[in-house]
Design an enzyme around this catalytic site. Structure first.
Site, short mmCIF file in Angstrom:
data_model
loop_
_atom_site.label_atom_id
_atom_site.label_comp_id
_atom_site.label_asym_id
_atom_site.label_seq_id
_atom_site.Cartn_x
_atom_site.Cartn_y
_atom_site.Cartn_z
N CYS A 1 4.00 1.38 5.28
CA CYS A 1 2.63 2.31 6.13
C CYS A 1 3.50 3.03 6.92
CB CYS A 1 1.78 1.86 6.97
SG CYS A 1 2.46 -0.16 7.65
N CYS B 1 0.15 -6.20 9.92
CA CYS B 1 0.29 -5.86 10.34
C CYS B 1 0.29 -6.13 11.88
CB CYS B 1 -0.94 -5.12 11.27
SG CYS B 1 -1.28 -3.62 10.01
#
Lengths: 176, 137
Positions: free
Chosen positions: B37, B107
């Site tokens: 990302c 994450c």
């Protein structure tokens, strides 16, 4: 229909291709499969020629570009070239990426002082990409000589890294 | 996909955003990134050298809401812990606390990596410092 692009051009699978030779082969085959030259042939042959010329265009577009060619060969050799899942972020770039994001945030807040910093980062990323391209070129030659899977793995890692750097270059493309 | 309330809370009111003096001997800095990302996360800890307790923690994350929330939560948890206790924080703890969906688990992994990187930076600095002191002595 799947055709092997290398075989289609009468070539052995290779990563470092002679582009002049490839172009010549492309032109020869284009002529051979051209609709005008096949107009008086039976319907089945005409159709086959049409199909071949479609493959020819895809094959040429793929093999002509070093990155597309490498991706094609990796896939052909059974490598998964989908989304990046491994951590191929160049560690030495992280700090730089962070600073770049800071500068981009300042710019978004209307602070144009950040522009020179972004331009400088862009220059460095372009240089990094050149460096990676050099490494990829060397690995191409290595694979052509040895056909080792380790080399292909290394190429896959380099391609990921290149993609990451390209995304950064894209990010730094801000209007003056 | 909707963010959980806790993610939104951290995203809208991130705790401990900022930076500490990265040159200071009792500050450890962890910088990590995710290629998927393009997220990049910086997490810093300031350790009391007497008792090994993390007195302050700061972060700055460029990334999605879950990445920001994960690092924000991590800094909250780090404060008051010893360095050894901090090493025990697992990404799954963050996943549970924030109710992160499977696609956002990376994450929390990033946050755990950032904690580990900050601690190892701090420890490396301490080792260098001790070595330097011994040389002087």
């Amino acid at each position: 229909m799947t055709a092997d692009y290398f075989a289609f051009f009468g070539l052995q699978p290779a990563l470092a291709l002679d582009l002049k030779d490839l172009e010549k082969r492309f032109l020869d085959l284009s002529r051979r499969y051209h609709p005008d030259l096949n107009a008086r042939k039976p319907a089945a042959e005409r159709e086959a020629a049409l199909e071949a010329s479609a493959i020819l265009n895809d094959a040429y577009r793929t093999l002509r570009e070093p990155i597309a060619r490498a991706m094609y060969l990796l896939k052909r050799e059974g490598f998964d070239i989908g989304e990046q899942t491994t951590k191929d972020v160049p560690p030495e770039l992280l700090e730089e990426v962070f600073e770049l994001n800071m500068a981009l945030e300042e710019l978004k807040d209307g602070d144009t002082d950040a522009l020179p910093q972004i331009a400088a980062a862009r220059e460095r990323f372009l240089a990094s990409r050149n460096e990676v391209d050099g490494e990829i070129g060397a690995k191409f030659a290595e694979w052509d000589a040895q056909h080792s899977r380790d080399t292909l793995s290394a190429i896959r890692g380099l391609l990921n890294r290149r993609k990451y750097i390209s995304n950064l270059i894209e990010k730094t493309n801000v209007p003056d | 996909m909707a963010y959980s309330e806790k993610v939104l809370d951290h995203y809208n009111n991130p705790r401990n955003v900022g930076s500490l003096d990265k040159k200071s001997a009792n500050v450890g800095t962890g910088m990590v990134g995710a290629p998927e990302c393009g997220d990049v996360m910086k997490l810093q800890i300031q350790v009391n050298e007497e008792n090994g307790i993390i007195e302050d923690a700061k972060f700055k994350t460029f990334g999605c809401g879950s990445a920001i929330a994960s690092s924000s939560l991590a800094t909250e948890w780090l404060k008051g812990k010893t360095v050894d206790e901090a090493l025990a924080i697992r990404n799954t703890d963050i996943v549970n606390e924030l109710s992160l969906p499977p696609v956002k688990i990376h994450c929390s992994v990033l946050a755990e990596d950032a904690i580990k990187a900050a601690i190892s930076d701090y420890r490396a600095k301490q080792t260098t410092k001790t070595a330097a002191e011994q040389t002087v002595a």
